[in-house]
Design a protein around this motif. Structure first.
Motif, mmCIF file in Angstrom:
data_model
loop_
_atom_site.group_PDB
_atom_site.id
_atom_site.type_symbol
_atom_site.label_atom_id
_atom_site.label_comp_id
_atom_site.label_asym_id
_atom_site.label_seq_id
_atom_site.Cartn_x
_atom_site.Cartn_y
_atom_site.Cartn_z
ATOM 1 N N VAL A 49 91.868 102.873 43.834
ATOM 2 C CA VAL A 49 92.430 101.847 44.718
ATOM 3 C C VAL A 49 93.466 101.048 43.928
ATOM 4 O O VAL A 49 93.169 100.564 42.824
ATOM 5 N N HIS A 50 94.670 100.928 44.464
ATOM 6 C CA HIS A 50 95.725 100.132 43.825
ATOM 7 C C HIS A 50 95.574 98.693 44.316
ATOM 8 O O HIS A 50 95.447 98.473 45.538
ATOM 9 N N LEU A 51 95.594 97.761 43.396
ATOM 10 C CA LEU A 51 95.402 96.360 43.814
ATOM 11 C C LEU A 51 96.552 95.884 44.690
ATOM 12 O O LEU A 51 96.392 94.930 45.446
ATOM 13 N N PHE A 52 97.685 96.561 44.614
ATOM 14 C CA PHE A 52 98.787 96.207 45.519
ATOM 15 C C PHE A 52 98.449 96.741 46.906
ATOM 16 O O PHE A 52 98.391 97.948 47.134
ATOM 17 N N GLY A 53 98.114 95.848 47.774
ATOM 18 C CA GLY A 53 97.742 96.228 49.147
ATOM 19 C C GLY A 53 96.302 96.686 49.263
ATOM 20 O O GLY A 53 95.862 97.072 50.346
ATOM 21 N N ALA A 54 95.543 96.688 48.145
ATOM 22 C CA ALA A 54 94.196 97.306 48.122
ATOM 23 C C ALA A 54 94.311 98.696 48.734
ATOM 24 O O ALA A 54 93.485 99.131 49.537
ATOM 25 N N THR A 55 95.370 99.379 48.323
ATOM 26 C CA THR A 55 95.694 100.691 48.919
ATOM 27 C C THR A 55 94.916 101.796 48.200
ATOM 28 O O THR A 55 95.108 102.007 46.995
ATOM 29 N N VAL A 56 94.036 102.474 48.952
ATOM 30 C CA VAL A 56 93.370 103.652 48.374
ATOM 31 C C VAL A 56 94.473 104.686 48.146
ATOM 32 O O VAL A 56 95.182 105.047 49.086
ATOM 33 N N ILE A 57 94.660 105.121 46.900
ATOM 34 C CA ILE A 57 95.749 106.084 46.642
ATOM 35 C C ILE A 57 95.211 107.454 46.243
ATOM 36 O O ILE A 57 95.974 108.406 46.072
ATOM 37 N N SER A 58 93.881 107.541 46.082
ATOM 38 C CA SER A 58 93.324 108.863 45.794
ATOM 39 C C SER A 58 91.869 108.890 46.235
ATOM 40 O O SER A 58 91.145 107.911 46.072
ATOM 41 N N TRP A 59 91.477 110.018 46.844
ATOM 42 C CA TRP A 59 90.069 110.240 47.200
ATOM 43 C C TRP A 59 89.840 111.734 46.955
ATOM 44 O O TRP A 59 90.412 112.560 47.679
ATOM 45 N N LYS A 60 89.055 112.037 45.903
ATOM 46 C CA LYS A 60 88.826 113.439 45.554
ATOM 47 C C LYS A 60 87.377 113.833 45.790
ATOM 48 O O LYS A 60 86.453 113.049 45.551
ATOM 49 N N LEU A 61 87.177 115.053 46.269
ATOM 50 C CA LEU A 61 85.826 115.584 46.447
ATOM 51 C C LEU A 61 85.309 116.046 45.091
ATOM 52 O O LEU A 61 86.052 116.060 44.102
ATOM 53 N N ALA A 62 84.066 116.472 45.041
ATOM 54 C CA ALA A 62 83.441 116.870 43.772
ATOM 55 C C ALA A 62 84.246 117.982 43.098
ATOM 56 O O ALA A 62 84.318 118.066 41.877
ATOM 57 N N ASN A 63 84.880 118.834 43.941
ATOM 58 C CA ASN A 63 85.646 119.944 43.331
ATOM 59 C C ASN A 63 87.052 119.500 42.931
ATOM 60 O O ASN A 63 87.906 120.325 42.628
ATOM 61 N N GLY A 64 87.314 118.199 42.990
ATOM 62 C CA GLY A 64 88.603 117.663 42.549
ATOM 63 C C GLY A 64 89.686 117.733 43.611
ATOM 64 O O GLY A 64 90.830 117.347 43.381
ATOM 65 N N ALA A 65 89.344 118.234 44.816
ATOM 66 C CA ALA A 65 90.371 118.391 45.866
ATOM 67 C C ALA A 65 90.771 117.013 46.412
ATOM 68 O O ALA A 65 89.923 116.280 46.936
ATOM 69 N N GLU A 66 92.068 116.703 46.305
ATOM 70 C CA GLU A 66 92.606 115.418 46.791
ATOM 71 C C GLU A 66 92.636 115.442 48.315
ATOM 72 O O GLU A 66 93.079 116.424 48.919
ATOM 73 N N GLN A 67 92.129 114.391 48.933
ATOM 74 C CA GLN A 67 92.057 114.341 50.408
ATOM 75 C C GLN A 67 93.184 113.541 51.037
ATOM 76 O O GLN A 67 93.420 113.650 52.235
#
Ligand code: TA6
Length: 303
Positions: free
Chosen positions: A22-40
Motif C-alpha cells: 500500500v502506498h501512503l499516497f492515497g493509501a493506494t494498494v499498488i500490489s496484491w500477489k497470490l501465494a504463487n506470486g501472481a500479481e492481481q
C-alpha cells in the motif's frame, strides 16, 4: 510480516506467501500477489509514484466525489474523484489474525488514516468539513478486502460519494467478460450519459467502456471471467453501484501515465456509492467494504 518502507509504502506478507503493498499516497494498494506470486492488480508502467499525481492503477480511494464534481455543490472545486487518492495518509498499524481471533497468521489487516488536518490547504479550502477516514486493507489467502470508515467530526452534516477504483490485471481484455450485471440500469458515459438497461449476462469489452451500474445488490457477486471461469469475484457491503471502465486505445494514448497498449491488460470494476450523495450528520460515522476474490484453481492452472 509487515514492513514500513522508506519509499512511502507499507507491505505485508503472509506465511503462505500472499502479499499486499500500500502506498501512503492515497493509501493506494499498488500490489496484491497470490501465494504463487501472481500479481492481481494493474499499475501502469508509467504510473507516477512521487505524490505529484494520483497513481494510475491499483486501488485508488475515491472520496468525497466520484467523477468530475457537479456545479453548485460543496465538492465543486475539488479535482475529479476528490482528494483522498491524492493525499498523504498515515499508517495506523496492523492487526494479524491472532488479534483478529482467527487461525494463526492467515490474515493481516493494515489500517490507514486521513483527516481534515492532514490534507492540503487547497483541498481544505475547497471542502472545509472536519472529517476522519479510516481505510483498512485485509489480506488473506484467497482474498483482499478493503473497507472505508467515514467520520464526520464537525457539527455540520456533509454529503459524499465513495468508490474503490479497482484496476484488475487481466491476461487479455478481449478474452474476459464482466458478469452478474444483467438487467441492471447503467449510465453509459460513452454515450452521452444515457441510461440503458443491461441485457447481457456477460459484458465483453470491445472498445472504450465507461458504465456506472446502478442499484446493484451488494450481496450479488460481480465476476470478471475468462473462458467462463472467474478470475475475480467482487463482493461488497453497502456499495450499490459498480463502474466498469476500460479507456481503450485512443484514450490510453491521451493519458501520459498510461502506456499505449496497456489497456489490453486491465479492466476496472469499481464498487461505489455514487448514484446519490450519502449524508453524514455531525458526529456520525459510516462504513463500507469491498473485496475482490481471485479463484485459485484457474489462476493455478493459468500460472
Ligand atoms: O471510473 C471511470 C472514470 O470515471 C472514467 O470516466 C475515467 O475518467 C477514469 O475514471 C479515470 O479517471 P482519472 O481521473 O483517474 O484519470
Amino acid at each position: 510480516t509487515v514492513n514500513i518502507n522508506d519509499n512511502g509504502t507499507v507491505d505485508a506478507k503472509l506465511p503462505s506467501g500472499e502479499s499486499v503493498t500500500v502506498h501512503l499516497f492515497g493509501a493506494t494498494v499498488i500490489s496484491w500477489k497470490l501465494a504463487n506470486g501472481a500479481e492481481q492488480l494493474f499499475v501502469s508502467s508509467k504510473a507516477i509514484l512521487d505524490g505529484s499525481k494520483a497513481i494510475r492503477g491499483g486501488i485508488p480511494v475515491v472520496f468525497p466525489v466520484f467523477g468530475p464534481p457537479p456545479p453548485n455543490h460543496a465538492t465543486s472545486s475539488l479535482p475529479q474523484h476528490g482528494f483522498a487518492r491524492s493525499s498523504n495518509w498515515e499508517f495506523l498499524g496492523k492487526s494479524s489474525s491472532e488479534s483478529l481471533g482467527n487461525k494463526a497468521d492467515t490474515t493481516v489487516k493494515l489500517d490507514f488514516g486521513l483527516s481534515s488536518s492532514m490534507i492540503t490547504e487547497e483541498f481544505r479550502k475547497a471542502w472545509p468539513y472536519e472529517f476522519g477516514l479510516v481505510y483498512s486493507v485485509t489480506l488473506s489467502p484467497d482474498n483482499l478486502e478493503t473497507s472505508l470508515q467515514v467520520q464526520n467530526k464537525g457539527s455540520e452534516s456533509f454529503d459524499f460519494h465513495v468508490l474503490l477504483h479497482n484496476y484488475f490485471k487481466v491476461p487479455d481484455v478481449s478474452k474476459i467478460a464482466v458478469t452478474n450485471l444483467q438487467d441492471k440500469v447503467y449510465i453509459d458515459k460513452v454515450d452521452n450519459k444515457k441510461e440503458k438497461n443491461e441485457t447481457n449476462k456477460e459484458i465483453s469489452i470491445t472498445g472504450e467502456t465507461d458504465r456506472v451500474y446502478l442499484d446493484v445488490d451488494p450481496t450479488a457477486p460481480v465476476a470478471v471471467i475468462e473462458n467462463g471461469q472467474p478470475l475475480f469475484t467482487i463482493t461488497r457491503k453497502e456499495l450499490n453501484t459498480v463502474t466498469v471502465w476500460n479507456p481503450w486505445a485512443e484514450n490510453a494514448k491521451k493519458m501520459s501515465d498510461f502506456g499505449d497498449e496497456e489497456y489490453k491488460g486491465m479492466v476496472c470494476v469499481e464498487p461505489g456509492a455514487v448514484k446519490s450523495w450519502s449524508v453524514l450528520e455531525g458526529g456520525d460515522a459510516w462504513e463500507v467494504e469491498d473485496e475482490g476474490l481471485p479463484t485459485p484453481p484457474l489462476l493455478e492452472a493459468e500460472n
